[in-house]
Design a protein around this motif. Structure first.
Motif, PDB file in Angstrom:
ATOM      1  N   GLU A  64       0.830  -1.209   0.000  1.00 15.54           N
ATOM      2  CA  GLU A  64       0.000   0.000   0.000  1.00 15.54           C
ATOM      3  C   GLU A  64       0.863   1.257   0.000  1.00 15.54           C
ATOM      4  O   GLU A  64       0.619   2.202  -0.757  1.00 15.54           O
ATOM      5  N   GLN A  65       1.919   1.269   0.819  1.00 17.83           N
ATOM      6  CA  GLN A  65       2.810   2.430   0.865  1.00 17.83           C
ATOM      7  C   GLN A  65       3.549   2.613  -0.455  1.00 17.83           C
ATOM      8  O   GLN A  65       3.760   3.740  -0.890  1.00 17.83           O
ATOM      9  N   ARG A  66       3.936   1.524  -1.096  1.00 15.34           N
ATOM     10  CA  ARG A  66       4.652   1.602  -2.365  1.00 15.34           C
ATOM     11  C   ARG A  66       3.765   2.091  -3.495  1.00 15.34           C
ATOM     12  O   ARG A  66       4.229   2.778  -4.400  1.00 15.34           O
ATOM     13  N   LEU A  67       2.499   1.734  -3.484  1.00 13.35           N
ATOM     14  CA  LEU A  67       1.645   1.941  -4.654  1.00 13.35           C
ATOM     15  C   LEU A  67       0.639   3.075  -4.530  1.00 13.35           C
ATOM     16  O   LEU A  67      -0.185   3.257  -5.415  1.00 13.35           O
ATOM     17  N   THR A  68       0.684   3.869  -3.463  1.00  8.40           N
ATOM     18  CA  THR A  68      -0.285   4.954  -3.321  1.00  8.40           C
ATOM     19  C   THR A  68       0.260   6.362  -3.546  1.00  8.40           C
ATOM     20  O   THR A  68      -0.529   7.300  -3.506  1.00  8.40           O
ATOM     21  N   PRO A  69       1.550   6.572  -3.807  1.00  7.88           N
ATOM     22  CA  PRO A  69       1.986   7.951  -4.074  1.00  7.88           C
ATOM     23  C   PRO A  69       1.236   8.540  -5.265  1.00  7.88           C
ATOM     24  O   PRO A  69       0.991   7.859  -6.257  1.00  7.88           O
ATOM     25  N   ALA A  70       0.875   9.810  -5.156  1.00 13.14           N
ATOM     26  CA  ALA A  70       0.124  10.470  -6.218  1.00 13.14           C
ATOM     27  C   ALA A  70       0.997  10.721  -7.449  1.00 13.14           C
ATOM     28  O   ALA A  70       0.522  10.669  -8.568  1.00 13.14           O
ATOM     29  N   SER A  71       2.256  10.975  -7.243  1.00  8.50           N
ATOM     30  CA  SER A  71       3.167  11.258  -8.349  1.00  8.50           C
ATOM     31  C   SER A  71       3.653   9.956  -8.981  1.00  8.50           C
ATOM     32  O   SER A  71       4.118   9.052  -8.286  1.00  8.50           O
ATOM     33  N   PHE A  72       3.563   9.876 -10.308  1.00  9.95           N
ATOM     34  CA  PHE A  72       4.016   8.675 -11.006  1.00  9.95           C
ATOM     35  C   PHE A  72       5.514   8.472 -10.815  1.00  9.95           C
ATOM     36  O   PHE A  72       5.987   7.346 -10.699  1.00  9.95           O
ATOM     37  N   ASP A  73       6.281   9.574 -10.768  1.00  6.32           N
ATOM     38  CA  ASP A  73       7.727   9.455 -10.567  1.00  6.32           C
ATOM     39  C   ASP A  73       8.059   8.847  -9.210  1.00  6.32           C
ATOM     40  O   ASP A  73       8.953   8.007  -9.105  1.00  6.32           O
ATOM     41  N   VAL A  74       7.346   9.260  -8.169  1.00  5.47           N
ATOM     42  CA  VAL A  74       7.567   8.683  -6.836  1.00  5.47           C
ATOM     43  C   VAL A  74       7.132   7.218  -6.836  1.00  5.47           C
ATOM     44  O   VAL A  74       7.824   6.353  -6.298  1.00  5.47           O
ATOM     45  N   LEU A  75       6.025   6.943  -7.474  1.00  6.44           N
ATOM     46  CA  LEU A  75       5.533   5.566  -7.545  1.00  6.44           C
ATOM     47  C   LEU A  75       6.546   4.676  -8.268  1.00  6.44           C
ATOM     48  O   LEU A  75       6.858   3.577  -7.813  1.00  6.44           O
ATOM     49  N   ARG A  76       7.087   5.159  -9.379  1.00  3.55           N
ATOM     50  CA  ARG A  76       8.103   4.406 -10.118  1.00  3.55           C
ATOM     51  C   ARG A  76       9.324   4.154  -9.239  1.00  3.55           C
ATOM     52  O   ARG A  76       9.865   3.051  -9.214  1.00  3.55           O
ATOM     53  N   ALA A  77       9.748   5.171  -8.494  1.00  2.00           N
ATOM     54  CA  ALA A  77      10.895   5.003  -7.590  1.00  2.00           C
ATOM     55  C   ALA A  77      10.608   3.957  -6.517  1.00  2.00           C
ATOM     56  O   ALA A  77      11.491   3.164  -6.177  1.00  2.00           O
ATOM     57  N   CYS A  78       9.392   3.932  -6.028  1.00  3.45           N
ATOM     58  CA  CYS A  78       9.018   2.927  -5.027  1.00  3.45           C
ATOM     59  C   CYS A  78       9.092   1.517  -5.617  1.00  3.45           C
ATOM     60  O   CYS A  78       9.456   0.570  -4.925  1.00  3.45           O
ATOM     61  N   ILE A  79       8.764   1.382  -6.872  1.00  2.00           N
ATOM     62  CA  ILE A  79       8.779   0.067  -7.519  1.00  2.00           C
ATOM     63  C   ILE A  79      10.210  -0.379  -7.815  1.00  2.00           C
ATOM     64  O   ILE A  79      10.570  -1.519  -7.552  1.00  2.00           O
ATOM     65  N   VAL A  80      11.041   0.513  -8.342  1.00  2.33           N
ATOM     66  CA  VAL A  80      12.392   0.094  -8.712  1.00  2.33           C
ATOM     67  C   VAL A  80      13.279  -0.184  -7.501  1.00  2.33           C
ATOM     68  O   VAL A  80      14.340  -0.780  -7.654  1.00  2.33           O
ATOM     69  N   THR A  81      12.840   0.212  -6.324  1.00  6.53           N
ATOM     70  CA  THR A  81      13.618  -0.105  -5.119  1.00  6.53           C
ATOM     71  C   THR A  81      13.126  -1.377  -4.428  1.00  6.53           C
ATOM     72  O   THR A  81      13.626  -1.715  -3.361  1.00  6.53           O
ATOM     73  N   ILE A  82      12.170  -2.070  -5.022  1.00  9.47           N
ATOM     74  CA  ILE A  82      11.712  -3.339  -4.444  1.00  9.47           C
ATOM     75  C   ILE A  82      12.890  -4.308  -4.450  1.00  9.47           C
ATOM     76  O   ILE A  82      13.488  -4.549  -5.498  1.00  9.47           O
ATOM     77  N   PRO A  83      13.222  -4.877  -3.288  1.00  7.19           N
ATOM     78  CA  PRO A  83      14.449  -5.662  -3.186  1.00  7.19           C
ATOM     79  C   PRO A  83      14.344  -7.138  -3.575  1.00  7.19           C
ATOM     80  O   PRO A  83      15.362  -7.800  -3.743  1.00  7.19           O
ATOM     81  N   ASP A  84      13.115  -7.680  -3.699  1.00  3.98           N
ATOM     82  CA  ASP A  84      13.000  -9.115  -3.972  1.00  3.98           C
ATOM     83  C   ASP A  84      11.689  -9.430  -4.697  1.00  3.98           C
ATOM     84  O   ASP A  84      10.747  -8.646  -4.685  1.00  3.98           O
ATOM     85  N   VAL A  85      11.670 -10.593  -5.325  1.00  4.11           N
ATOM     86  CA  VAL A  85      10.512 -11.007  -6.128  1.00  4.11           C
ATOM     87  C   VAL A  85       9.267 -11.203  -5.263  1.00  4.11           C
ATOM     88  O   VAL A  85       8.155 -10.890  -5.693  1.00  4.11           O
ATOM     89  N   GLU A  86       9.429 -11.681  -4.053  1.00  4.71           N
ATOM     90  CA  GLU A  86       8.273 -11.886  -3.175  1.00  4.71           C
ATOM     91  C   GLU A  86       7.549 -10.565  -2.906  1.00  4.71           C
ATOM     92  O   GLU A  86       6.317 -10.502  -2.916  1.00  4.71           O
ATOM     93  N   THR A  87       8.302  -9.499  -2.692  1.00  3.35           N
ATOM     94  CA  THR A  87       7.691  -8.186  -2.482  1.00  3.35           C
ATOM     95  C   THR A  87       6.975  -7.722  -3.740  1.00  3.35           C
ATOM     96  O   THR A  87       5.890  -7.140  -3.670  1.00  3.35           O
ATOM     97  N   VAL A  88       7.551  -8.000  -4.910  1.00  2.00           N
ATOM     98  CA  VAL A  88       6.877  -7.661  -6.172  1.00  2.00           C
ATOM     99  C   VAL A  88       5.545  -8.395  -6.242  1.00  2.00           C
ATOM    100  O   VAL A  88       4.520  -7.805  -6.587  1.00  2.00           O
ATOM    101  N   ARG A  89       5.537  -9.680  -5.895  1.00  2.00           N
ATOM    102  CA  ARG A  89       4.281 -10.456  -5.915  1.00  2.00           C
ATOM    103  C   ARG A  89       3.236  -9.849  -4.991  1.00  2.00           C
ATOM    104  O   ARG A  89       2.053  -9.775  -5.337  1.00  2.00           O
ATOM    105  N   GLU A  90       3.660  -9.430  -3.811  1.00  2.00           N
ATOM    106  CA  GLU A  90       2.724  -8.812  -2.868  1.00  2.00           C
ATOM    107  C   GLU A  90       2.155  -7.517  -3.447  1.00  2.00           C
ATOM    108  O   GLU A  90       0.964  -7.233  -3.300  1.00  2.00           O
TER     109      GLU A  90
END
Length: 69
Positions: free
Chosen positions: A15-41
């Protein structure tokens, strides 16, 4: 020992990763995901809540990059 930035990135909820209003912040939250399990979540969260195709594509790209490491 992980640095503080890595530690903070890994403790964000989907929820914290995917709710920023700015697409740039949201993209930054995604590219800092450290593992595949977190991506799945995050994919599960996105599918259940907003189901935004561009976000799902970014998550798929991040998963692919993590798998290739």
């Amino acid at each position: 020992m992980p640095n503080q930035e890595s530690e903070n990135a890994s403790t964000l909820t989907p929820e914290q990763r995917l709710t920023p209003a700015s697409f740039d912040v949201l993209r930054a939250c995604i590219v800092t995901i450290p593992d595949v399990e977190t991506v799945r979540e995050c994919v599960a969260y996105e599918n259940a809540h907003q189901n935004r195709e561009p976000i799902l594509r970014l998550l798929a790209q991040q998963a692919s990059e993590l798998r290739s490491k």
